[in-house]
Design an enzyme around this catalytic site. Structure first.
Site, PDB file in Angstrom:
ATOM      1  CB  VAL A  11      22.127 -28.328  29.586  1.00 25.67           C
ATOM      2  CG1 VAL A  11      21.136 -27.817  30.629  1.00 25.67           C
ATOM      3  CG2 VAL A  11      21.378 -28.846  28.369  1.00 25.67           C
ATOM      4  CE  LYS A  35      33.487 -30.638  29.515  1.00 28.87           C
ATOM      5  NZ  LYS A  35      32.083 -30.993  29.533  1.00 28.87           N
ATOM      6  CG  LEU A 173      19.682 -25.557  25.719  1.00 31.46           C
ATOM      7  CD1 LEU A 173      20.658 -26.251  24.794  1.00 31.46           C
ATOM      8  CD2 LEU A 173      20.443 -24.734  26.725  1.00 31.46           C
ATOM      9  CE  LYS A 236      14.508 -32.249  26.721  1.00 27.66           C
ATOM     10  NZ  LYS A 236      14.806 -31.142  25.837  1.00 27.66           N
ATOM     11  CG  ASN A 240      13.614 -33.744  22.877  1.00 29.33           C
ATOM     12  OD1 ASN A 240      13.386 -32.609  22.464  1.00 29.33           O
ATOM     13  ND2 ASN A 240      14.693 -34.032  23.574  1.00 29.33           N
ATOM     14  N   GLY A 285      15.754 -35.109   5.035  1.00 20.97           N
ATOM     15  CA  GLY A 285      17.191 -35.287   4.858  1.00 20.97           C
ATOM     16  C   GLY A 285      17.649 -36.639   5.359  1.00 20.97           C
ATOM     17  CB  CYS A 292      18.471 -34.336  22.728  1.00 18.58           C
ATOM     18  SG  CYS A 292      19.436 -33.395  23.907  1.00 18.58           S
ATOM     19  CE  LYS A 352      21.052 -27.640  15.622  1.00 15.00           C
ATOM     20  NZ  LYS A 352      20.060 -27.161  16.586  1.00 15.00           N
TER      21      LYS A 352
HETATM   22  N1  LIG Z   1      22.683 -30.903  24.876  1.00 13.57           N
HETATM   23  C1  LIG Z   1      21.472 -30.400  24.722  1.00 13.57           C
HETATM   24  O1  LIG Z   1      21.172 -29.739  23.734  1.00 13.57           O
HETATM   25  C2  LIG Z   1      20.421 -30.622  25.769  1.00 13.57           C
HETATM   26  C3  LIG Z   1      19.234 -29.873  25.715  1.00 13.57           C
HETATM   27  C4  LIG Z   1      18.244 -30.107  26.676  1.00 13.57           C
HETATM   28  C5  LIG Z   1      18.448 -31.034  27.674  1.00 13.57           C
HETATM   29  N2  LIG Z   1      19.613 -31.742  27.710  1.00 13.57           N
HETATM   30  C6  LIG Z   1      19.826 -32.660  28.825  1.00 13.57           C
HETATM   31  O2  LIG Z   1      20.675 -31.991  29.768  1.00 13.57           O
HETATM   32  C7  LIG Z   1      21.576 -32.913  30.387  1.00 13.57           C
HETATM   33  C8  LIG Z   1      23.001 -32.474  30.159  1.00 13.57           C
HETATM   34  O3  LIG Z   1      23.272 -32.566  28.784  1.00 13.57           O
HETATM   35  P1  LIG Z   1      24.611 -31.949  28.149  1.00 13.57           P
HETATM   36  O4  LIG Z   1      24.501 -32.124  26.682  1.00 13.57           O
HETATM   37  O5  LIG Z   1      24.824 -30.590  28.704  1.00 13.57           O
HETATM   38  O6  LIG Z   1      25.699 -32.944  28.761  1.00 13.57           O
HETATM   39  P2  LIG Z   1      27.287 -32.868  28.633  1.00 13.57           P
HETATM   40  O7  LIG Z   1      27.751 -34.246  28.524  1.00 13.57           O
HETATM   41  O8  LIG Z   1      27.664 -31.869  27.605  1.00 13.57           O
HETATM   42  O9  LIG Z   1      27.744 -32.257  30.048  1.00 13.57           O
HETATM   43  C9  LIG Z   1      27.641 -32.914  31.255  1.00 13.57           C
HETATM   44  C10 LIG Z   1      28.689 -32.345  32.197  1.00 13.57           C
HETATM   45  O10 LIG Z   1      28.497 -32.903  33.497  1.00 13.57           O
HETATM   46  C11 LIG Z   1      29.779 -33.134  34.076  1.00 13.57           C
HETATM   47  N3  LIG Z   1      29.638 -34.114  35.155  1.00 13.57           N
HETATM   48  C12 LIG Z   1      29.376 -35.444  35.074  1.00 13.57           C
HETATM   49  N4  LIG Z   1      29.321 -35.979  36.316  1.00 13.57           N
HETATM   50  C13 LIG Z   1      29.531 -34.970  37.188  1.00 13.57           C
HETATM   51  C14 LIG Z   1      29.589 -34.894  38.601  1.00 13.57           C
HETATM   52  N5  LIG Z   1      29.409 -35.966  39.362  1.00 13.57           N
HETATM   53  N6  LIG Z   1      29.843 -33.697  39.166  1.00 13.57           N
HETATM   54  C15 LIG Z   1      30.030 -32.586  38.403  1.00 13.57           C
HETATM   55  N7  LIG Z   1      29.978 -32.615  37.065  1.00 13.57           N
HETATM   56  C16 LIG Z   1      29.738 -33.783  36.464  1.00 13.57           C
HETATM   57  C17 LIG Z   1      30.623 -33.593  32.906  1.00 13.57           C
HETATM   58  O11 LIG Z   1      32.006 -33.445  33.172  1.00 13.57           O
HETATM   59  C18 LIG Z   1      30.120 -32.667  31.797  1.00 13.57           C
HETATM   60  O12 LIG Z   1      30.880 -31.470  31.750  1.00 13.57           O
HETATM   61  C19 LIG Z   1      21.223 -34.280  29.798  1.00 13.57           C
HETATM   62  O13 LIG Z   1      20.292 -34.914  30.636  1.00 13.57           O
HETATM   63  C20 LIG Z   1      20.568 -33.928  28.474  1.00 13.57           C
HETATM   64  O14 LIG Z   1      19.669 -34.917  28.044  1.00 13.57           O
HETATM   65  C21 LIG Z   1      20.611 -31.549  26.791  1.00 13.57           C
HETATM   66  O1  LIG Z   2      13.440 -30.247  10.112  1.00 16.02           O
HETATM   67  C1  LIG Z   2      14.380 -30.808  10.700  1.00 16.02           C
HETATM   68  C2  LIG Z   2      14.878 -30.364  11.951  1.00 16.02           C
HETATM   69  C3  LIG Z   2      15.925 -31.060  12.535  1.00 16.02           C
HETATM   70  N1  LIG Z   2      16.461 -32.144  11.923  1.00 16.02           N
HETATM   71  C4  LIG Z   2      17.528 -32.909  12.599  1.00 16.02           C
HETATM   72  O2  LIG Z   2      17.116 -33.197  13.919  1.00 16.02           O
HETATM   73  C5  LIG Z   2      18.223 -33.243  14.796  1.00 16.02           C
HETATM   74  C6  LIG Z   2      17.994 -32.367  16.012  1.00 16.02           C
HETATM   75  O3  LIG Z   2      17.965 -31.022  15.615  1.00 16.02           O
HETATM   76  P1  LIG Z   2      17.579 -29.843  16.621  1.00 16.02           P
HETATM   77  O4  LIG Z   2      16.324 -30.175  17.294  1.00 16.02           O
HETATM   78  O5  LIG Z   2      17.650 -28.571  15.895  1.00 16.02           O
HETATM   79  O6  LIG Z   2      18.821 -29.886  17.619  1.00 16.02           O
HETATM   80  P2  LIG Z   2      19.057 -30.326  19.136  1.00 16.02           P
HETATM   81  O7  LIG Z   2      20.111 -29.432  19.648  1.00 16.02           O
HETATM   82  O8  LIG Z   2      19.258 -31.796  19.182  1.00 16.02           O
HETATM   83  O9  LIG Z   2      17.716 -29.931  19.926  1.00 16.02           O
HETATM   84  C7  LIG Z   2      16.697 -30.880  20.252  1.00 16.02           C
HETATM   85  O10 LIG Z   2      17.056 -31.620  21.409  1.00 16.02           O
HETATM   86  C8  LIG Z   2      17.317 -30.794  22.574  1.00 16.02           C
HETATM   87  C9  LIG Z   2      17.792 -31.719  23.672  1.00 16.02           C
HETATM   88  O11 LIG Z   2      16.753 -32.352  24.327  1.00 16.02           O
HETATM   89  C10 LIG Z   2      16.041 -30.045  22.933  1.00 16.02           C
HETATM   90  O12 LIG Z   2      16.279 -29.259  24.089  1.00 16.02           O
HETATM   91  C11 LIG Z   2      15.602 -29.195  21.758  1.00 16.02           C
HETATM   92  O13 LIG Z   2      14.381 -28.529  22.075  1.00 16.02           O
HETATM   93  C12 LIG Z   2      15.418 -30.094  20.544  1.00 16.02           C
HETATM   94  O14 LIG Z   2      15.086 -29.306  19.391  1.00 16.02           O
HETATM   95  C13 LIG Z   2      19.437 -32.822  13.951  1.00 16.02           C
HETATM   96  O15 LIG Z   2      20.144 -33.980  13.552  1.00 16.02           O
HETATM   97  C14 LIG Z   2      18.826 -32.131  12.757  1.00 16.02           C
HETATM   98  O16 LIG Z   2      19.626 -32.230  11.603  1.00 16.02           O
HETATM   99  C15 LIG Z   2      15.982 -32.574  10.697  1.00 16.02           C
HETATM  100  O17 LIG Z   2      16.468 -33.555  10.136  1.00 16.02           O
HETATM  101  N2  LIG Z   2      14.955 -31.884  10.109  1.00 16.02           N
END
Ligand SMILES: NC(=O)c1ccc[n+]([C@@H]2O[C@H](COP(=O)([O-])OP(=O)(O)OC[C@H]3O[C@@H](n4cnc5c(N)ncnc54)[C@H](O)[C@@H]3O)[C@@H](O)[C@H]2O)c1
Ligand SMILES: O=c1ccn([C@@H]2O[C@H](COP(=O)(O)OP(=O)(O)O[C@H]3O[C@H](CO)[C@@H](O)[C@H](O)[C@H]3O)[C@@H](O)[C@H]2O)c(=O)[nH]1
Length: 462
Positions: A11, A35, A173, A236, A240, A285, A292, A352
């Site tokens: 993110v 990193k 995202l 949020k 999800n 599937g 997440c 995925k």
């Molecule tokens: N991954 C996703 O698709 C997604 C989408 C939406 C929301 N989120 C949410 O966003 C947040 C981040 O998720 P992510 O997947 O990017 O996490 P991530 O684990 O990929 O990244 C977290 C980063 O934070 C850094 N970090 C940890 N402690 C720190 C500190 N004290 N100072 C500076 N950096 C520090 C880590 O080194 C790491 O690079 C989570 O709350 C997650 O639920 C994730």
């Molecule tokens: O029809 C579907 C769609 C998805 N999946 C599965 O669901 C999981 C999540 O998929 P997807 O949502 O595409 O990926 P994420 O990157 O985990 O994204 C979700 O989780 C993020 C973290 O919170 C949110 O920001 C996004 O909006 C939300 O879609 C994966 O294992 C997919 O294989 C299925 O099995 N069937």
């Protein structure tokens, strides 16, 4: 605008790079030195389509910098994003210790001037006020230190009465299309009670809202929803939880299809055409995984529990998913009977396609269970096969291509629907196998083509 993003994972790095790309001046802070070193050299520590390109152009234009020094980021930014991880604790609740450390760190480094502190991490409802309190704690610690530091330092004291507001700006995202999603969001949610902070956030996102960087610029503006803090935080989790429940629903129907002889792919199409249902997230599937859905649904169940409410529907969505994650094992046993001594090949490992993320990937459950039952497991994944060692996988031999994977296998399981898997030489692969069984865990392949290639094809609910 001047932005600081703390935490450069999936993110934070995408947010930082995209904001820099649209012209803001961004400092990204991470406490992982390796990193930061990598990012400074223009390389992305994660695989995300399009990310390296926008990172490199932002570095060249001087719009982005990377550091481990939180104080540099905090003094630079007028908007400070918290984007660190909130992984699950064994109880299901969210581990907020990284958010806590960063919020205190921000407070301890505020040096005057108004700041908007933005929670982009997914955090439990009520975290906005908690972050405000932690920042105040940080400021108080700083004051104490300065006071202890003597007269010269005390001259700086008035500056520390920094003004700040906290905003919740949940991120939606998806991994694998994170850059696209950032430039083409369905909505932007801004939770908070300070009009000044919300206005600054609107200014920050204006180029995205106006679709200046969208793939289809003719679309209407991106809706911006301003709410109170708790509602934004709940949006949020609710989004999800809804999507995860939708997938569990279709998987439940798929399991019934398997028994009655209907085809879930046709059923999903048939119900998805109803605009009230919609066709997205109806892909049956081997269940949902990733960093997440599992943790966020569990955290919401846990929050409800804290208030004495049993979230029965969400618990059912989780338990349907737990069973679904092992559906491939059930199908392997039906096809091969005994798994001990057999070799199973997994096509795909990541949760995925188009990501290198293995967090809570269904493949990991499958590897564990197949090992427990005495089967040998091999795998090929377009990304993990290149970076395999880095991920510390155990109980699986990671092959370098699909044909080496097929060689000697008793069955293949398609775990991840990588686009590359639609073009493999399946006829050649079938010939290399001891038994040509294909369990299509994502209903991704064409059954007739697979049968022509020499496979016994088994899908999920078809
Ligand atoms: N991954 C996703 O698709 C997604 C989408 C939406 C929301 N989120 C949410 O966003 C947040 C981040 O998720 P992510 O997947 O990017 O996490 P991530 O684990 O990929 O990244 C977290 C980063 O934070 C850094 N970090 C940890 N402690 C720190 C500190 N004290 N100072 C500076 N950096 C520090 C880590 O080194 C790491 O690079 C989570 O709350 C997650 O639920 C994730
Ligand atoms: O029809 C579907 C769609 C998805 N999946 C599965 O669901 C999981 C999540 O998929 P997807 O949502 O595409 O990926 P994420 O990157 O985990 O994204 C979700 O989780 C993020 C973290 O919170 C949110 O920001 C996004 O909006 C939300 O879609 C994966 O294992 C997919 O294989 C299925 O099995 N069937």
């Amino acid at each position: 605008m001047r932005v600081c993003v703390i935490g450069t994972g999936y993110v934070g790095l995408v947010t930082g790079a995209c904001l820099a790309h649209i012209g803001h001046s961004v400092i990204c802070v991470d406490n992982n030195e390796e990193k930061v070193k990598l990012m400074k050299s223009g390389q992305s520590p994660i695989f995300e389509p399009g990310l390296s390109e926008i990172m490199q152009s932002a570095i060249q234009s001087g719009n982005i910098e990377f550091t481990t020094d939180i104080s540099a980021g905090v003094s630079h930014g007028e908007i400070l994003f918290i984007a660190v991880g909130t992984p699950p604790l064994p109880t299901g609740e969210s581990d907020t210790r990284y958010v806590e450390a960063v919020a205190r760190g921000i407070g301890a480094n505020l040096d005057g001037g108004y700041k908007v502190i933005v929670n982009k991490s997914t955090v439990p409802i009520g975290s906005g006020d908690w972050v405000r309190m932690l920042v105040m704690d940080g400021i108080a610690e700083q004051k104490t230190l300065v006071t202890a530091g003597g007269a010269a330092s005390q001259e700086k004291l008035p500056e520390y009465a920094s003004e700040f507001d906290v905003v919740s700006n949940p991120e939606f995202l998806r991994e694998g299309s994170a850059v696209y999603d950032t430039f083409n969001p369905d909505r932007i949610v801004l939770g908070g009670n300070s009009p000044r902070a919300i206005d600054m956030m609107k200014e920050l996102y204006a180029p995205i809202v106006e679709r200046n960087f969208a793939s289809d610029k003719s679309l209407p503006q991106v809706p911006v929803l301003a709410t109170d803090l708790s509602s934004a935080e709940m949006i949020k989790y609710a989004a999800n939880a809804f999507l995860a429940t939708k997938i569990s629903f279709i998987n439940e129907v798929a399991n019934i299809c398997d028994r009655v002889g209907a085809d879930i792919t046709q059923v999903a199409k048939g119900i998805g055409l109803d605009s009230r249902i919609g066709s997205k997230f109806l892909q049956a599937g081997i269940g949902w995984g990733g960093s997440c859905f599992p943790k966020d649904v569990s955290a919401l169940v846990h929050t409800a529990d804290d208030y004495g409410y049993e979230a029965q529907l969400l618990k059912a969505a989780v338990s349907v998913n737990e069973r679904q994650r092992l559906i491939a094992l059930e199908k392997l046993q039906q096809a091969l009977k005994i798994l001990k001594g057999k070799t199973v090949g997994l096509l795909g490992l990541t949760f995925k396609p188009d990501t290198d993320d293995l967090r809570d990937a269904p493949a990991l459950n499958l590897i564990e269970q197949l090992n427990r039952l005495g089967a040998k497991v091999k795998a090929y994944d377009p990304i993990i096969s290149q970076t395999g060692m880095r991920h510390g996988l155990s109980g699986v031999l990671v092959e370098t291509d699909a044909e080496r994977l097929a060689d000697g296998c008793d069955a293949l399981v398609l775990v991840t629907e990588w686009e590359q898997f639609s073009n493999l030489d399946y006829a050649k692969m079938a010939k290399l196998m001891s038994h040509a069984v294909m369990i299509d865990g994502r209903n991704f392949l064409d059954p007739e083509t697979m049968v022509r290639a020499g496979f016994q094809y088994i899908g999920v609910g078809r």
